[in-house]
Scaffold this active site. Structure first.
Site, PDB file in Angstrom:
ATOM      1  N   HIS A   1      14.700   2.468  65.859  1.00 40.44           N
ATOM      2  CA  HIS A   1      15.513   2.417  64.966  1.00 40.44           C
ATOM      3  C   HIS A   1      15.766   3.307  64.190  1.00 40.44           C
ATOM      4  CE1 HIS A   1      13.457  -1.425  65.718  1.00 40.44           C
ATOM      5  NE2 HIS A   1      14.323  -2.122  65.477  1.00 40.44           N
TER       6      HIS A   1
ATOM      7  N   TYR B   1      16.391   3.324  61.075  1.00 42.79           N
ATOM      8  CA  TYR B   1      15.963   3.212  59.876  1.00 42.79           C
ATOM      9  C   TYR B   1      14.547   3.730  59.786  1.00 42.79           C
ATOM     10  CZ  TYR B   1      13.694  -1.076  61.360  1.00 42.79           C
ATOM     11  OH  TYR B   1      12.896  -2.189  62.028  1.00 42.79           O
ATOM     12  N   GLU B   2      13.923   3.829  60.778  1.00 41.12           N
ATOM     13  CA  GLU B   2      12.553   4.528  60.834  1.00 41.12           C
ATOM     14  C   GLU B   2      12.434   6.041  60.735  1.00 41.12           C
ATOM     15  OE1 GLU B   2       9.885   2.734  64.421  1.00 41.12           O
ATOM     16  OE2 GLU B   2      12.065   2.098  65.148  1.00 41.12           O
TER      17      GLU B   2
ATOM     18  N   SER C   1      12.238  -7.506  67.992  1.00 43.53           N
ATOM     19  CA  SER C   1      11.099  -8.052  66.999  1.00 43.53           C
ATOM     20  C   SER C   1      10.663  -9.339  67.401  1.00 43.53           C
ATOM     21  CB  SER C   1      11.545  -8.174  65.610  1.00 43.53           C
ATOM     22  OG  SER C   1      11.928  -6.750  65.204  1.00 43.53           O
TER      23      SER C   1
ATOM     24  N   ASN D   1      16.658 -16.404  61.219  1.00 46.51           N
ATOM     25  CA  ASN D   1      16.950 -16.883  59.939  1.00 46.51           C
ATOM     26  C   ASN D   1      18.307 -17.020  59.678  1.00 46.51           C
ATOM     27  OD1 ASN D   1      16.461 -13.673  59.807  1.00 46.51           O
ATOM     28  ND2 ASN D   1      17.889 -14.084  58.277  1.00 46.51           N
TER      29      ASN D   1
ATOM     30  N   HIS E   1       6.628  -4.361  67.563  1.00 47.58           N
ATOM     31  CA  HIS E   1       6.853  -3.430  68.378  1.00 47.58           C
ATOM     32  C   HIS E   1       5.768  -2.989  69.128  1.00 47.58           C
ATOM     33  CE1 HIS E   1      11.352  -4.105  67.894  1.00 47.58           C
ATOM     34  NE2 HIS E   1      11.000  -4.443  66.485  1.00 47.58           N
TER      35      HIS E   1
ATOM     36  N   MET F   1      19.452  -5.174  62.999  1.00 51.07           N
ATOM     37  CA  MET F   1      19.380  -3.664  62.545  1.00 51.07           C
ATOM     38  C   MET F   1      19.237  -2.779  63.972  1.00 51.07           C
ATOM     39  SD  MET F   1      16.964  -4.051  59.496  1.00 51.07           S
ATOM     40  CE  MET F   1      17.359  -5.111  58.178  1.00 51.07           C
ATOM     41  N   SER F   2      19.771  -3.363  65.006  1.00 52.66           N
ATOM     42  CA  SER F   2      19.488  -2.755  66.296  1.00 52.66           C
ATOM     43  C   SER F   2      20.469  -3.100  67.125  1.00 52.66           C
ATOM     44  CB  SER F   2      18.052  -3.076  66.775  1.00 52.66           C
ATOM     45  OG  SER F   2      18.304  -4.459  67.115  1.00 52.66           O
TER      46      SER F   2
ATOM     47  N   HIS G   1      10.205  -9.794  56.722  1.00 55.48           N
ATOM     48  CA  HIS G   1      10.011  -9.331  58.229  1.00 55.48           C
ATOM     49  C   HIS G   1       8.840 -10.439  58.842  1.00 55.48           C
ATOM     50  CE1 HIS G   1      10.158  -6.879  61.641  1.00 55.48           C
ATOM     51  NE2 HIS G   1       8.843  -6.632  61.592  1.00 55.48           N
TER      52      HIS G   1
ATOM     53  N   ALA H   1      16.289  -9.732  67.252  1.00 51.08           N
ATOM     54  CA  ALA H   1      15.771 -10.668  66.226  1.00 51.08           C
ATOM     55  C   ALA H   1      17.309 -10.374  65.319  1.00 51.08           C
ATOM     56  CB  ALA H   1      14.728 -10.715  65.585  1.00 51.08           C
TER      57      ALA H   1
END
Length: 270
Positions: A81, A83-84, A28, A233, A59, A209-210, A245, A111
């Site tokens: 991902h 989660y998609e 990201s 962050n 992306h 998350m990846s 995000h 990220a």
């Protein structure tokens, strides 16, 4: 087998005999690195048979082939991902297709949130190990022994030699490169402060998350992996601020220039 063979055959036709040895996946806010590729061949994921489609803002969703750092590379400008809504096993297709094209070494970027105040936004972290806290694995289902073993070893998920090369490149550029363990959380919700306190106790240094599923698939089919997190962050509960995000994209873009220089210097050392 059929899906990634179809994808690899399509890509091989487009490449006219050229074969990348190195592939790079951009996380990201980090897609700008692909803009530095010379004489690029851009292939949208939508054109590649069997490829999943990236749906996350930030992306771009294409494969870019061309020269970077003196190497002919394949660059995934956007990733997939779980989660998609993608099935975990569908993440095998891009990695295995690239392996069939001749890719031996996979560079993963992402990220991530930092669990340590000293490693704040804008920092880079070399991933030395990971924790899979997602509850899923991309190798679920039947196994083809011609691709890899049923129970692949993950003792050295990230190639130590290439990690040293990356650290050397960072030193030559005057870039501070932290080292640590990355934890994969499924998402898409950000973590709670209580979860972050737990991850810290487990020895995690950054959370995202990846990356972990790609690493598992790559190691299973014989690729070496080197990975770098761009810290966007501090994690939940550390600053009192809500996580978004938009912040991930904004801070990822700030680190993109530094990460781009690092990867190009690393490529020059190959």
């Amino acid at each position: 087998m059929k899906a990634y063979h179809q994808a690899a055959n399509y890509l091989a036709e487009r490449l006219n005999g050229r074969r990348p040895r190195i592939a790079i996946t951009l996380g990201s806010g980090l897609g700008a690195l692909a803009d530095d590729i010379k004489d690029p061949l851009n292939i949208p994921y939508a054109d590649i048979p069997g490829f999943p489609q990236s749906t996350v803002h930030g992306h771009k969703g294409q494969l870019v082939f061309g020269e970077l750092g003196g190497q002919f590379v394949a660059c995934m400008q956007g990733r997939f991902h779980v989660y998609e809504g993608h099935k975990p096993e569908s993440l095998q297709i891009p990695i295995r297709a690239l392996r069939l094209l001749g890719v031996e070494l996979l560079v993963l970027t992402n990220a991530a949130g930092s669990i340590h105040e000293a490693m704040g936004p804008g920092s880079l972290m070399l991933i030395e190990d990971h924790i899979n806290f997602s509850g899923v694995n991309p190798l679920l289902g039947g196994n083809d022994d011609d691709i890899g073993p049923r129970f692949p070893d993950m003792t050295e998920a990230y190639n130590k030699h290439q990690g040293v090369v990356m650290q050397t490149a960072a030193g030559e550029l005057g870039i501070e490169l932290f080292r640590g363990t990355y934890l994969w959380a499924l998402g898409p919700s950000f973590e709670t402060p209580a979860e972050i306190r737990l991850y810290r106790q487990w020895g995690a240094d950054a959370v995202g998350m990846s990356t972990v599923p790609e690493t598992i698939v790559a190691r299973h089919c014989g690729m070496d992996v080197v990975a770098v997190s761009s810290i966007t962050n501090l994690c939940a509960g550390m600053t009192g601020q809500a996580l978004t995000h938009e912040e991930t994209l904004r801070e990822g873009a700030k680190a993109a220039e530094k990460l781009s220089r690092l990867i190009k210097r690393w490529l020059e050392a190959q």
